[in-house]
Design a protein around this motif. Structure first.
Motif, PDB file in Angstrom:
ATOM      1  N   LEU A   1       3.168   5.533  16.039  1.00 16.28           N
ATOM      2  CA  LEU A   1       1.909   6.263  16.199  1.00 16.28           C
ATOM      3  C   LEU A   1       0.734   5.297  16.268  1.00 16.28           C
ATOM      4  N   SER A   2      -0.334   5.740  16.918  1.00 13.53           N
ATOM      5  CA  SER A   2      -1.560   4.932  16.948  1.00 13.53           C
ATOM      6  C   SER A   2      -2.259   5.050  15.600  1.00 13.53           C
ATOM      7  N   GLY A   3      -3.245   4.181  15.381  1.00 15.13           N
ATOM      8  CA  GLY A   3      -3.958   4.182  14.105  1.00 15.13           C
ATOM      9  C   GLY A   3      -4.567   5.534  13.774  1.00 15.13           C
ATOM     10  N   GLY A   4      -5.201   6.143  14.763  1.00 17.41           N
ATOM     11  CA  GLY A   4      -5.837   7.435  14.538  1.00 17.41           C
ATOM     12  C   GLY A   4      -4.818   8.507  14.189  1.00 17.41           C
ATOM     13  N   MET A   5      -3.668   8.487  14.894  1.00 13.50           N
ATOM     14  CA  MET A   5      -2.614   9.472  14.631  1.00 13.50           C
ATOM     15  C   MET A   5      -2.041   9.267  13.233  1.00 13.50           C
ATOM     16  N   ARG A   6      -1.900   8.000  12.861  1.00 14.99           N
ATOM     17  CA  ARG A   6      -1.361   7.698  11.539  1.00 14.99           C
ATOM     18  C   ARG A   6      -2.290   8.232  10.451  1.00 14.99           C
ATOM     19  N   GLN A   7      -3.587   8.049  10.671  1.00 14.73           N
ATOM     20  CA  GLN A   7      -4.519   8.527   9.655  1.00 14.73           C
ATOM     21  C   GLN A   7      -4.489  10.056   9.604  1.00 14.73           C
TER      22      GLN A   7
ATOM     23  N   LEU B   1      -9.146  18.789  -4.786  1.00 16.63           N
ATOM     24  CA  LEU B   1     -10.002  17.624  -4.613  1.00 16.63           C
ATOM     25  C   LEU B   1      -9.276  16.580  -3.772  1.00 16.63           C
ATOM     26  N   LEU B   2      -9.984  16.060  -2.779  1.00 11.47           N
ATOM     27  CA  LEU B   2      -9.431  14.970  -1.982  1.00 11.47           C
ATOM     28  C   LEU B   2     -10.290  13.730  -2.219  1.00 11.47           C
ATOM     29  N   ILE B   3      -9.620  12.632  -2.578  1.00  5.69           N
ATOM     30  CA  ILE B   3     -10.335  11.365  -2.690  1.00  5.69           C
ATOM     31  C   ILE B   3     -10.014  10.581  -1.428  1.00  5.69           C
ATOM     32  N   ALA B   4     -11.027  10.383  -0.590  1.00  6.02           N
ATOM     33  CA  ALA B   4     -10.791   9.700   0.686  1.00  6.02           C
ATOM     34  C   ALA B   4     -11.425   8.318   0.606  1.00  6.02           C
ATOM     35  N   ASP B   5     -10.593   7.285   0.505  1.00  8.39           N
ATOM     36  CA  ASP B   5     -11.097   5.917   0.342  1.00  8.39           C
ATOM     37  C   ASP B   5     -11.246   5.260   1.706  1.00  8.39           C
ATOM     38  N   GLU B   6     -12.443   5.231   2.216  1.00 11.83           N
ATOM     39  CA  GLU B   6     -12.757   4.666   3.527  1.00 11.83           C
ATOM     40  C   GLU B   6     -11.750   5.122   4.586  1.00 11.83           C
ATOM     41  N   PRO B   7     -11.638   6.421   4.794  1.00 17.70           N
ATOM     42  CA  PRO B   7     -10.575   6.927   5.663  1.00 17.70           C
ATOM     43  C   PRO B   7     -10.751   6.537   7.118  1.00 17.70           C
ATOM     44  N   THR B   8     -11.956   6.123   7.516  1.00 20.55           N
ATOM     45  CA  THR B   8     -12.159   5.857   8.943  1.00 20.55           C
ATOM     46  C   THR B   8     -12.517   4.403   9.224  1.00 20.55           C
ATOM     47  N   THR B   9     -12.625   3.598   8.173  1.00 21.66           N
ATOM     48  CA  THR B   9     -13.107   2.233   8.364  1.00 21.66           C
ATOM     49  C   THR B   9     -12.239   1.422   9.310  1.00 21.66           C
ATOM     50  N   ALA B  10     -10.913   1.641   9.257  1.00 26.11           N
ATOM     51  CA  ALA B  10     -10.019   0.810  10.059  1.00 26.11           C
ATOM     52  C   ALA B  10      -9.846   1.337  11.480  1.00 26.11           C
TER      53      ALA B  10
ATOM     54  N   ASP C   1       0.815  -1.215   0.000  1.00 23.44           N
ATOM     55  CA  ASP C   1       0.000   0.000   0.000  1.00 23.44           C
ATOM     56  C   ASP C   1       0.849   1.266   0.000  1.00 23.44           C
ATOM     57  N   TYR C   2       1.968   1.250   0.722  1.00 29.78           N
ATOM     58  CA  TYR C   2       2.721   2.504   0.831  1.00 29.78           C
ATOM     59  C   TYR C   2       3.367   2.901  -0.485  1.00 29.78           C
TER      60      TYR C   2
ATOM     61  N   PRO D   1      -4.385   2.895   7.522  1.00 27.56           N
ATOM     62  CA  PRO D   1      -3.296   3.784   7.925  1.00 27.56           C
ATOM     63  C   PRO D   1      -2.062   2.989   8.355  1.00 27.56           C
ATOM     64  N   MET D   2      -2.298   1.715   8.669  1.00 32.96           N
ATOM     65  CA  MET D   2      -1.218   0.835   9.110  1.00 32.96           C
ATOM     66  C   MET D   2      -0.217   0.579   7.990  1.00 32.96           C
ATOM     67  N   THR D   3      -0.735   0.301   6.802  1.00 32.50           N
ATOM     68  CA  THR D   3       0.147  -0.124   5.714  1.00 32.50           C
ATOM     69  C   THR D   3       0.338   0.952   4.650  1.00 32.50           C
ATOM     70  N   SER D   4      -0.367   2.076   4.809  1.00 33.22           N
ATOM     71  CA  SER D   4      -0.288   3.075   3.747  1.00 33.22           C
ATOM     72  C   SER D   4       0.863   4.050   3.922  1.00 33.22           C
ATOM     73  N   LEU D   5       1.541   3.968   5.058  1.00 34.58           N
ATOM     74  CA  LEU D   5       2.722   4.813   5.241  1.00 34.58           C
ATOM     75  C   LEU D   5       3.958   3.922   5.163  1.00 34.58           C
ATOM     76  N   ASN D   6       5.008   4.463   4.579  1.00 29.76           N
ATOM     77  CA  ASN D   6       6.225   3.681   4.410  1.00 29.76           C
ATOM     78  C   ASN D   6       6.922   3.491   5.767  1.00 29.76           C
ATOM     79  N   PRO D   7       7.138   2.245   6.186  1.00 30.03           N
ATOM     80  CA  PRO D   7       7.646   2.000   7.537  1.00 30.03           C
ATOM     81  C   PRO D   7       9.072   2.488   7.783  1.00 30.03           C
TER      82      PRO D   7
END
Ligand SMILES: Nc1ncnc2c1ncn2[C@@H]1O[C@H](COP(=O)(O)OP(=O)(O)OP(=O)(O)O)[C@@H](O)[C@H]1O
Ligand SMILES: [Mg+2]
Lengths: 319, 325
Positions: free
Chosen positions: B157-163, B177-186, A216-217, B101-107
């Protein structure tokens, strides 16, 4: 961090002792005896008994092990074959081996990673398939066979010697020519030793890269407007290289094994060739000491890999 | 009349897989006006994410391909832009945030590095100014002590902070324009509400348009201006939020609304829609919803209904929309 280092070093020490005991058992229990191999069968039993005494071969095996250890650390360990101090014999050859292995390692990493990344950028294309084919070829060709082939070919084609550390006749050569001669003699065995490593590591890099670009990243990085190159070489490669760091530790035993064969084929005066000759002569002190040194090198390699991993991956913090 | 910021016309995205063609998005059209929140809703697999990703041309090619359509952004067809020109749009004029938000940021990079990257790229700021801007953005998404947090790695960071960090990253270049794909589902329910409120707040401040992808009609009712309901890759109902919630004209929308557990009304049973989402490799003939539809008639099997204009700005893809309420 200090505690982690201490614990790891202690662990290494115990591992090392375990390895040396196991090696000792395997080597001394292997068929063939150092005396039968060096002595004439007509020699009187008395002399043989005397020799066994000298070599500690009359003692139980566990005592032999401790005696070897004691002699090793007091510097009183002598070769069965020529009576020279073992450490001295090893010291004069170990740098040649380390140099050969260092160059082989550099060749492996500097070729395998770009090759793997190149293949991963165009998976299943003609060039990638060619890479896969080449890798299987490299993994399945026996090193010694290839080495003989290459030696034959180069001597036939260029008429230039390839065996040993350097050419025999160097009188009349200028300094740069001597340096070139040394490099030539080093590169050939190192390259052949590196082939297995290149084949394995490039495929590993490729699959690691292909795995990472699906994450994903990577999509996030693209969604920011970063160019393909930045996404690939910054965001993906950095992550793909993480598992490769651990491979660094595993590389060393393979290289040492390769050393034994390549040094023998190329008449390279290193400890690999020494080990080979010592095994044939059942020269226990030499074999054991070289084995121990190899184990130490391997363990150090793993240790360095661990430390590097901790530096490269922020998620890992040692405690 | 206002001009739309984004006009999607007959977008059709397919995946050519070994098992066959997955028609993930089929002839989808909608528009987003400046400053509004358009919600895209539907069950899992109906093509919401693929629609969002198609707009930014982030579909993996192969196996994916945008087969047809136009995506007009400020009148410019994004599908005709070169890859280089698209890079100037992504993260700059149109941003996207993702579900995980867990996997969408580069670790392996700090969140600061990842935010600054976009700023340096699009706004041509030097490192120091970019860092200042990144801290500002973190502050804006209400991350406490941003000058410290900027050097955190995602896993710290916690999930909420990451998002929130993701939102800061996406908004750092003031996209239109912002495309937000289920930004809060997780996220946890309480954090969901906070993040949603934050998004709404920033959206109003920046006068930005948002395409909010969600399967949660509760979220839609809280923040949406208009809604597009998707089923099996098609838009089946489309209109202002009041119309969709109170005068829905498609049996699928009705089913979705009835399946929301309504705590206040004390409904004891959850009315899920009977039947299953169709296999995308093997869609039914005619109306894609007819096998599950309580109102189906013979004609539904035969031909795919067009989008009927129910009233101005409200459309339904149902032959019997008049009877459905
Ligand atoms: N890379 C891909 N290769 C093949 N098929 C894909 C790919 N990406 C998506 N699809 C298919 O496209 C269809 C739509 O997927 P999409 O991710 O848009 O669903 P979604 O509405 O976002 O669902 P969710 O609520 O689960 O996120 C699905 O059938 C999915 O299997
Ligand atoms: Mg999705």
């Amino acid at each position: 961090m200090a505690r982690f280092l201490f614990r790891r070093l202690l662990q290494l020490l115990f591992t090392l002792i375990g390895i040396s005991i196991l090696s000792w058992i395997i080597i001394t229990q292997a068929p063939g005896s150092p005396i039968a191999l060096t002595m004439d069968p007509k020699v009187s039993p008395k002399i043989i008994e005397q020799m066994e005494k000298n070599y500690d071969l009359d003692k139980p095996i566990y005592q032999q092990y401790f005696l070897w250890l004691k002699k090793l650390f007091t510097g009183k360990l002598y070769s069965f074959k020529d009576g020279r101090p073992v450490l001295e014999k090893i010291a004069e050859r170990i740098w040649n081996t380390l140099l050969l292995n260092l160059v082989a390692t550099l060749i492996i990493f500097s070729l395998a990673i770009p090759l793997g990344v190149f293949s991963a950028r165009r998976p299943y294309s003609f060039l990638d398939n060619l890479g896969t084919f080449g890798a299987y070829l490299g993994l399945s060709i026996p090193g010694f066979w290839l080495a003989y082939l290459v030696i034959l070919a180069t001597v036939k084609l260029f008429g230039y010697p390839v065996l040993g550390l350097r050419s025999f006749v160097i009188e009349g050569l200028s300094t740069p020519e001597i340096v070139l001669d040394r490099i030539w003699h080093l590169l050939l065995p190192a390259s052949i030793m590196a082939i297995h490593g290149i084949a394995g590591l490039s495929r590993y890099t490729r699959s690691s890269m292909l795995e990472v670009v699906r994450q994903d990243y990577i999509r996030t990085a693209k969604s920011k407007g970063l160019s393909e190159e930045v996404v690939y070489y910054k965001h993906a490669l950095r992550n793909a290289l993480l598992p490769i760091i651990t491979l660094f530790g595993f590389l060393i035993p393979g290289l040492i094994g390769g050393s034994i064969i390549m040094e023998s084929v190329f008449a390279w005066p290193g400890i690999g060739r020494l080990a080979y000759q010592a095994v044939l002569a059942r020269d226990y002190p030499v074999v054991m000491t070289i084995l121990t040194i190899s184990a130490v090198l391997t363990l150090i390699g793993n240790f360095i890999a661990d430390l590097l991993y901790g530096v490269a991956d922020p998620r890992i913090r040692y405690q | 009349m206002r001009h739309p910021l984004l006009e999607v016309r007959s977008l059709t995205t397919h995946f050519f897989t070994e098992d066959g063609i997955v028609r993930a998005v089929e002839d989808v059209s909608f528009e987003i006006y400046p400053g509004e929140i358009l919600c895209l809703v539907g069950e899992s697999g109906c093509g919401k994410s693929v629609t969002g990703l198609s707009i930014l041309k982030l579909i993996p090619i192969p196996p994916g391909q945008i087969v047809r359509g136009e995506i007009l952004f400020n009148g410019r067809d994004l599908l005709k832009l070169s890859e280089k020109e698209m890079e100037g749009v992504r993260g700059n004029e149109i941003s996207m945030i993702f579900q995980e938000p867990m996997t969408s940021l580069n670790p392996v990079f700090t969140i600061g590095d990842q935010i600054m990257e976009a700023i340096q790229l699009h706004q041509k700021l030097n490192k120091r100014d970019a860092r200042k801007k990144a801290i500002e953005m973190l502050d804006r998404v209400k991350i406490p002590s941003p000058e410290k947090r900027i050097d955190s790695y995602p896993h710290q960071l916690s999930g909420g902070m990451r998002q929130r960090a993701m939102i800061a990253m996406a908004l750092s270049c003031q996209p239109k324009l912002l495309i937000a794909d289920e930004p809060t589902t997780a996220l946890d329910v309480t954090i969901q509400a906070e993040v949603l409120r934050l998004l709404r707040e920033i959206q109003r401040e920046m006068e930005m348009s948002v395409m909010l992808i969600t399967h949660d009609l509760g979220v839609v009712s809280e923040v949406g201006d208009r809604v597009a309901v998707m089923y099996a890759g098609r838009i089946v109902e489309y209109g202002p939020i009041e119309d969709i919630f109170h005068e829905m004209r498609h049996p699928y929308t009705r089913g979705l609304l009835e399946s929301i557990p309504q705590l206040e009304v004390k409904k004891t049973r959850l009315n899920a829609i009977p039947g299953q989402v169709p296999n995308p490799l093997n869609l039914p003939e005619g109306c894609k919803f007819h096998p599950r539809c309580p109102l189906r008639i013979e004609d539904c099997r035969r031909e795919e209904p067009p989008l009927f204009e129910v009233k101005e700005g409200h459309y339904s893809r149902c032959l019997r929309w008049k009877e459905c309420r």
